[in-house]
Scaffold this active site. Structure first.
Site, mmCIF file in Angstrom:
data_model
loop_
_atom_site.group_PDB
_atom_site.id
_atom_site.type_symbol
_atom_site.label_atom_id
_atom_site.label_comp_id
_atom_site.label_asym_id
_atom_site.label_seq_id
_atom_site.Cartn_x
_atom_site.Cartn_y
_atom_site.Cartn_z
ATOM 1 N N GLN A 1 2.699 10.009 1.225
ATOM 2 C CA GLN A 1 4.256 9.349 1.561
ATOM 3 C C GLN A 1 5.160 9.736 0.220
ATOM 4 O O GLN A 1 6.307 9.641 0.673
ATOM 5 C CB GLN A 1 3.996 7.889 1.567
ATOM 6 C CG GLN A 1 3.097 7.275 2.774
ATOM 7 C CD GLN A 1 3.172 5.895 2.569
ATOM 8 O OE1 GLN A 1 2.301 5.236 1.965
ATOM 9 N NE2 GLN A 1 4.104 5.236 3.146
ATOM 10 N N CYS B 1 5.427 -0.206 7.188
ATOM 11 C CA CYS B 1 5.181 1.017 6.633
ATOM 12 C C CYS B 1 6.349 1.399 5.684
ATOM 13 O O CYS B 1 7.291 1.344 6.257
ATOM 14 C CB CYS B 1 4.559 2.164 7.440
ATOM 15 S SG CYS B 1 4.488 3.693 6.670
ATOM 16 N N LEU B 2 6.113 1.987 4.535
ATOM 17 C CA LEU B 2 7.168 2.022 3.533
ATOM 18 C C LEU B 2 8.037 3.446 4.260
ATOM 19 O O LEU B 2 9.153 3.718 3.698
ATOM 20 C CB LEU B 2 6.781 2.240 2.352
ATOM 21 C CG LEU B 2 6.335 1.172 1.480
ATOM 22 C CD1 LEU B 2 5.737 1.461 -0.014
ATOM 23 C CD2 LEU B 2 7.522 -0.040 1.367
ATOM 24 N N HIS C 1 -2.914 7.677 6.585
ATOM 25 C CA HIS C 1 -1.841 8.651 5.973
ATOM 26 C C HIS C 1 -2.358 9.834 5.630
ATOM 27 O O HIS C 1 -1.781 10.945 5.617
ATOM 28 C CB HIS C 1 -1.057 7.832 4.916
ATOM 29 C CG HIS C 1 0.006 6.918 5.155
ATOM 30 N ND1 HIS C 1 0.995 7.498 5.816
ATOM 31 C CD2 HIS C 1 0.212 5.548 5.116
ATOM 32 C CE1 HIS C 1 2.078 6.543 6.231
ATOM 33 N NE2 HIS C 1 1.452 5.291 5.768
ATOM 34 N N GLY D 1 0.797 -1.215 -0.022
ATOM 35 C CA GLY D 1 -0.185 0.060 -0.062
ATOM 36 C C GLY D 1 0.797 1.312 0.045
ATOM 37 O O GLY D 1 1.961 1.132 0.532
ATOM 38 N N HIS E 1 -4.648 1.508 7.215
ATOM 39 C CA HIS E 1 -3.489 2.122 7.501
ATOM 40 C C HIS E 1 -3.207 3.358 6.390
ATOM 41 O O HIS E 1 -2.803 4.338 6.697
ATOM 42 C CB HIS E 1 -2.554 0.989 7.242
ATOM 43 C CG HIS E 1 -0.885 1.499 7.130
ATOM 44 N ND1 HIS E 1 0.054 1.024 8.107
ATOM 45 C CD2 HIS E 1 -0.134 2.304 6.354
ATOM 46 C CE1 HIS E 1 1.214 1.541 7.828
ATOM 47 N NE2 HIS E 1 0.964 2.274 6.920
ATOM 48 N N GLU E 2 -3.628 3.176 5.307
ATOM 49 C CA GLU E 2 -3.267 4.103 3.987
ATOM 50 C C GLU E 2 -4.485 5.376 4.439
ATOM 51 O O GLU E 2 -3.844 6.241 4.114
ATOM 52 C CB GLU E 2 -3.361 3.455 2.700
ATOM 53 C CG GLU E 2 -2.558 2.350 2.344
ATOM 54 C CD GLU E 2 -1.024 2.518 2.677
ATOM 55 O OE1 GLU E 2 -0.692 3.784 2.493
ATOM 56 O OE2 GLU E 2 -0.362 1.557 3.123
HETATM 57 NI NI NI Z 1 2.313 3.535 5.941
#
Ligand code: NI
Length: 177
Positions: free
Chosen positions: A51, A93-94, A139, A46, A135-136
């Site tokens: 991000q 998470c990236l 963000h 995701g 989660h996304e």
């Molecule tokens: Ni994330």
């Protein structure tokens, strides 16, 4: 298509609240393609536009396992309209390389969004897809996974990421995982 740079915590842009998309034009289509390419290049499941430093309400998710064909899903102006149950998943998470922690979220969600074709759709999800959606979606409001952890964990991870950022500034060639 292009791979964009993924921001790492504590970059302040990750705290920005994203704004709704008013019109789906070529710029948005390019952005979404770049987001998908960036997510796949980083082996993520995701990625939210915030991000990569674009404060627009868009995220992409692919819940397919590594040996399954890809299932790219695009959510524009998403809204979680129902949540039920409780589930604990180990999340990554990236924007937090090499951090994996258990987080409690709703087990099932119902989400409304626009697709890349501009058409509204509604989706009920559970399991990994429900976790990824929550989660996304966080963000887009500048909410990060550390905000859903205990104070102690949050402090430990913040310190770890700050140290990592300092190292990264000294050595720009450091590979990100
Ligand atoms: Ni994330």
């Amino acid at each position: 298509m292009a791979i964009r740079t993924i921001l790492h915590f504590p970059d302040k842009r990750l705290r920005e609240k994203a704004q709704p998309v008013t019109f789906i034009d070529d710029e948005i289509r390019t952005l979404v393609n770049d987001m998908a390419e960036t997510m796949y290049a980083a082996s993520g499941c995701g990625l939210a536009a915030t991000q990569i430093g674009v404060p627009k309400r868009i995220f992409v998710v692919d819940p397919a396992a590594k040996d399954e064909p890809s299932q790219l899903m695009v959510f524009i102006n998403p809204e979680i309209v129902a949540r039920s149950g409780e589930a604990i998943w180990e999340e990554g998470c990236l924007s937090f390389p090499s951090v994996n922690e258990e987080i409690k979220r709703a087990k099932r969600v119902k989400i409304r969004a626009l697709g890349l074709d501009g058409k509204p759709f509604e989706l009920e999800a559970e399991g990994l897809l429900a976790v990824a959606i929550q989660h996304e979606h966080d963000h887009l409001d500048g909410v990060l996974m550390i905000d859903r952890m205990s104070m102690l964990k949050r402090k430990m991870i913040t310190r770890k990421m700050e140290k990592r950022a300092q190292r990264g500034n000294r050595n720009q060639s450091e590979a990100s995982t």
